[in-house]
Design a protein around this motif. Sequence first.
Motif, short mmCIF file in Angstrom:
data_model
loop_
_atom_site.label_atom_id
_atom_site.label_comp_id
_atom_site.label_asym_id
_atom_site.label_seq_id
_atom_site.Cartn_x
_atom_site.Cartn_y
_atom_site.Cartn_z
N ARG A 21 133.00 94.18 89.24
CA ARG A 21 132.85 95.08 90.39
C ARG A 21 133.96 94.89 91.43
O ARG A 21 134.50 95.88 91.95
CB ARG A 21 131.46 94.92 91.02
N ALA A 45 141.61 79.36 98.18
CA ALA A 45 141.28 79.66 99.59
C ALA A 45 139.97 78.98 100.00
O ALA A 45 139.44 79.24 101.08
CB ALA A 45 141.20 81.16 99.79
N LEU A 55 133.51 95.16 102.42
CA LEU A 55 133.34 96.61 102.63
C LEU A 55 132.61 97.27 101.46
O LEU A 55 132.04 98.35 101.63
CB LEU A 55 134.69 97.28 102.88
N PHE A 82 129.63 90.09 108.19
CA PHE A 82 129.64 89.51 106.85
C PHE A 82 129.39 88.01 106.98
O PHE A 82 130.25 87.26 107.41
CB PHE A 82 130.98 89.78 106.16
N GLN B 95 146.02 83.45 104.88
CA GLN B 95 145.17 82.60 104.01
C GLN B 95 143.87 82.23 104.71
O GLN B 95 142.86 81.97 104.06
CB GLN B 95 145.92 81.29 103.69
N HIS B 99 137.34 88.90 106.85
CA HIS B 99 136.83 90.09 107.51
C HIS B 99 135.46 89.73 108.06
O HIS B 99 134.53 89.46 107.30
CB HIS B 99 136.74 91.21 106.47
N GLY B 100 135.34 89.67 109.37
CA GLY B 100 134.11 89.15 109.97
C GLY B 100 133.03 90.19 110.22
O GLY B 100 131.85 89.97 109.91
N ARG B 158 140.05 81.39 110.49
CA ARG B 158 139.37 80.08 110.44
C ARG B 158 140.35 78.98 110.80
O ARG B 158 141.46 78.93 110.31
CB ARG B 158 138.84 79.82 109.02
#
Lengths: 131, 159
Positions: A21, A45, A55, A82, B95, B99-100, B158
């Motif tokens: 997905r 990361a 999104l 989020f 890095q 997206h908060g 962060r």
Amino acid sequence: MPRTYQPGDTFTHVRECDRYRPIYYAGASGDYNPIHIDPEAGSAAGLNGNILQGLCTLGWVVEAIAGFVEDPGRVRRVKARFSRPVRPEDTITFQGRVTAVQDGRLTAEVSATNQRGEDVLKGAVVEAFIR
Amino acid sequence: MALDKQFIGREYGPYRYTLGEEKMREFTLAVGGAKPGAGTPGEPPAHVSPLLYDEQAAKAGPHGGLIAFPSFAVVFAIRPFSAAIADPALNINMQMLVHGEQDLEFLDVMRPGDVMTTTGRIADLYERARMGFVIVTSESRNQHGTLVVKGTWTAIIRG
């Protein structure tokens, strides 16, 4: 008779983030951030693998309210934080509860939890026209 | 993450985007759970509204034709946000960026052939709990000058 809506009404929408997905969503949306399409980049990361685009999860909230008001063209607003990543093979349950109905418009709060019962969104609110 | 408040108010755009019917359909079905293949966006799952992909059904529906899935707007309305976080002046470590939060307001439906013009600005920059917050607002208008989508985009840096 048009359907009527009242505060306290609820709706539910369940979606599975299948393995590919994030890649399908990347193709459709243009969001090719490596953390979404490359498990190694996600791990580098500090995300322990790749994660679904927030999104896309927000799109599922839109689906939930669009289904409830029976027309995607009536959706007026969607808003969320989020709070936790959605990962391939997660199943997300969206539960909405109408908090207000006024002037042909409804407002609902929506929770979104994964199969472990953890919230993946916080403070999600949707608004839609109902006539 | 030190963010320089002097960049609050910095503007990005205008960016122009023409909505293509097949792209709208592809987005709807990708969000909806279809499995795309070569030359096809995939079979629409039952919960996906035909108003978003079936021209015949949409013609008979409340909007008189196909409309875009509301959050299709992110495809074009994200431009000022992506430009801001990549702006060398802000010097953000991508890095460390997530997206908060997202807020999207839809003031009208979007149809194939609509030409959207998006502008945006940095609405706020601040630090909290040793994290940086970048807030970008966007406005997208169609070819008639009607405001169709308003967005508030929040990036968190962060550490």
